[in-house]
Design an enzyme around this catalytic site. Structure first.
Site, short mmCIF file in Angstrom:
data_model
loop_
_atom_site.label_atom_id
_atom_site.label_comp_id
_atom_site.label_asym_id
_atom_site.label_seq_id
_atom_site.Cartn_x
_atom_site.Cartn_y
_atom_site.Cartn_z
N CYS A 19 -54.03 -42.06 4.62
CA CYS A 19 -53.39 -41.53 3.86
C CYS A 19 -52.55 -41.73 3.60
O CYS A 19 -51.70 -42.47 4.38
CB CYS A 19 -53.64 -39.94 4.38
SG CYS A 19 -52.41 -38.98 3.51
N CYS B 88 -47.89 -40.01 5.80
CA CYS B 88 -47.12 -40.54 7.17
C CYS B 88 -47.06 -42.04 6.77
O CYS B 88 -47.94 -42.38 6.63
CB CYS B 88 -47.76 -39.73 8.05
SG CYS B 88 -47.81 -38.40 8.68
N GLN C 255 -36.27 -26.75 1.31
CA GLN C 255 -36.14 -27.64 2.40
C GLN C 255 -38.23 -26.92 3.11
O GLN C 255 -38.39 -26.23 3.48
CB GLN C 255 -35.46 -27.57 3.32
CG GLN C 255 -34.84 -28.01 2.46
CD GLN C 255 -34.24 -29.57 2.57
OE1 GLN C 255 -35.18 -30.24 3.60
NE2 GLN C 255 -33.38 -29.97 1.23
N PHE D 166 -27.16 -28.85 -7.29
CA PHE D 166 -27.81 -28.83 -7.05
C PHE D 166 -27.96 -27.62 -6.00
O PHE D 166 -28.86 -28.06 -5.03
CB PHE D 166 -28.97 -29.89 -6.30
CG PHE D 166 -27.61 -31.15 -7.43
CD1 PHE D 166 -28.28 -31.40 -8.18
CD2 PHE D 166 -26.78 -32.26 -6.60
CE1 PHE D 166 -27.88 -32.89 -9.43
CE2 PHE D 166 -25.47 -32.86 -7.09
CZ PHE D 166 -26.70 -33.48 -8.90
N GLU E 222 -27.41 -25.07 -11.30
CA GLU E 222 -29.10 -25.49 -10.43
C GLU E 222 -28.82 -25.46 -12.10
O GLU E 222 -29.08 -25.08 -13.07
CB GLU E 222 -29.31 -24.85 -10.04
CG GLU E 222 -30.85 -24.59 -10.30
CD GLU E 222 -31.61 -26.42 -9.19
OE1 GLU E 222 -32.30 -26.76 -10.12
OE2 GLU E 222 -30.83 -26.61 -8.19
N ASP F 276 -26.08 -31.57 -2.76
CA ASP F 276 -27.64 -31.56 -2.24
C ASP F 276 -28.44 -32.38 -3.35
O ASP F 276 -29.32 -31.63 -4.02
CB ASP F 276 -28.11 -30.23 -1.61
CG ASP F 276 -29.50 -30.73 -1.30
OD1 ASP F 276 -29.87 -31.82 -0.72
OD2 ASP F 276 -29.97 -29.54 -1.36
N CYS G 292 -31.48 -36.59 0.64
CA CYS G 292 -32.59 -37.13 1.70
C CYS G 292 -32.52 -39.01 1.51
O CYS G 292 -34.21 -38.70 1.29
CB CYS G 292 -33.97 -36.69 0.84
SG CYS G 292 -33.86 -36.37 -0.79
#
Length: 406
Positions: free
Chosen positions: A82, A85, A238, A264, A285, A334, A360
């Site tokens: 997968c 991860c 989130q 954002f 936004e 963000d 991120c």
């Protein structure tokens, strides 16, 4: 064997040095960087070269000769197949150390920023944290459909019966979806087609979007920092509720003022808490669904000093510049993973007293920080947050201030 003579298929022995952003371990063979997935820092490996470029090679593990102390048996049976991860084979302490390293490396290598202080990394539980996911469903002729996530390095679907990083209630929802799909073959029209279902969890419910017959749909809500926030499985929110209070605290901070921009803004995760510190808060936004939720959330929480505008961050800042509006005390941004390169000049031109950048992706963060520093700001703080354990992703919150403020 020299680096120049390497070919795909060659078997070589290497010692890994560190993890690179993306999750691969980095080794060296005659000076050539070799990237190896599913490896840990500081172990001796026999690897097979799979791809050779001018400045680096890629390889896969044939045999672990001397394992690293941080290596562990991956808790998930799908790990490696997968693509969700990348780091389950490494203990959690080593994951956290690596992620702080990702941020520092990006600052130095991409942003040419020498941050002299420790980069602290906030974290919570390493499993059972994810409250939102996009489930893929692939139909296969007469065989049962595959339901799960994208395979590593592929667009095909890895069939997943249970996911270790989903919240327990969302993992149960995955099982419910499997049952529903068996009763609703029309979800996928033709063999080989892949449908996607967004699933999300709030404080007391789960929801599927688009809605599936027999399964709950509609909006969700979650209480964060004293505010009730509504959202849907398909709107950005989130994914790690175990870390939301920490993220909001780090992003919003304790400073106050007259005016703050939240760019954002999404459904208002930071917009609403900022209203406790600033006389006027403007959320910006571009997604109409998120704007509707943000306005609803501000009204439902009784906030009269918050306004939400549907616009791109760039167009909003251009409009403010044209009107020569008062400079904000704070700009909080963000952006998505691609960063904010297109609006960095507008942010500098706004002459905001302070900037908080929530990122991120450390690479695009470092790129954008370089522009902000060159534009007259200085870096005041850097904090990493592990919002996505078992993956290479890392959230970063940085604070900047205009130099003349001292």
């Amino acid at each position: 064997m020299t680096a120049a003579s390497l070919s795909a298929g060659d078997i070589i022995e290497v010692t890994t040095e560190r993890l690179a952003y993306g999750g691969d371990a980095v080794a060296r063979h005659n000076g050539l960087a070799v990237f190896v997935p599913l490896a840990a820092p500081g172990e001796r490996l026999r690897v097979r070269v799979t791809d050779l470029k001018k400045n680096f090679a890629r390889a896969v593990i044939e045999q672990v000769l001397i394992p690293a102390d941080s290596r562990r048996e991956a808790p998930c049976r799908y790990f490696g197949e997968c693509g969700g991860c990348q780091l389950q084979h490494i203990n959690y302490a080593a994951q956290l150390e690596a992620k702080a390293g990702f941020v520092r490396d990006a600052l130095e290598r991409v942003g040419r920023i020498d941050w002299p202080h420790e980069i602290e990394i906030r974290h919570a539980g390493e499993f059972g944290y994810r409250a939102r996911a996009r489930i893929k469903i692939e139909r296969r002729n007469e065989a049962p459909p595959r339901i799960g996530f994208a395979r590593a390095g592929s667009r095909s679907v890895c069939d997943v019966a249970s996911c270790a990083i989903l919240l327990p209630e969302l993992d149960a929802a995955l099982a419910s979806l499997r049952e529903a799909v068996s009763n609703n073959p029309e979800l996928i029209a033709t063999s080989g087609a892949v449908a996607e279902i967004n699933i999300g969890a709030g404080d007391s419910a789960v929801s599927f979007e688009p809605q599936v017959a027999g399964l709950p749909g509609g909006g969700l809500s979650r209480r964060v920092a004293g505010f009730s926030l509504r959202f849907s499985p398909a709107t950005f929110f989130q994914v790690n509720p175990l870390m939301l209070e920490t993220l909001v605290s780090e992003a919003v901070g304790k400073e106050s003022g007259s005016l703050a921009f939240d760019l954002f803004a999404g459904v208002g995760l930071f917009t609403l808490p900022l209203a406790r510190h600033y006389a006027r808060v403007i959320g910006v936004e571009s997604d109409h669904r998120a704007v509707d939720f943000a306005r609803e959330n501000a009204e439902a929480n009784g906030l009269t000093n918050v306004e939400v505008h549907r616009a791109t961050a760039g167009s909003w800042l251009e409009r403010c510049a044209a009107l020569r509006n008062t400079a904000p005390d704070l700009i909080l941004l963000d952006p998505p993973r691609v960063g904010a390169a297109n609006i960095s000049p507008h942010v500098v031109a706004s002459k905001a007293s302070r900037i908080t950048y929530v990122s991120c992706d450390p690479t695009t963060l470092a790129r954008d920080l370089r522009k902000l520093l060159d534009g007259g700001y200085e870096l005041r703080r850097v904090v990493a947050l592990d919002m996505f354990p078992q993956t290479y992703h890392v959230e970063t919150v940085v604070g900047l201030a205009r130099k003349e403020l001292g």
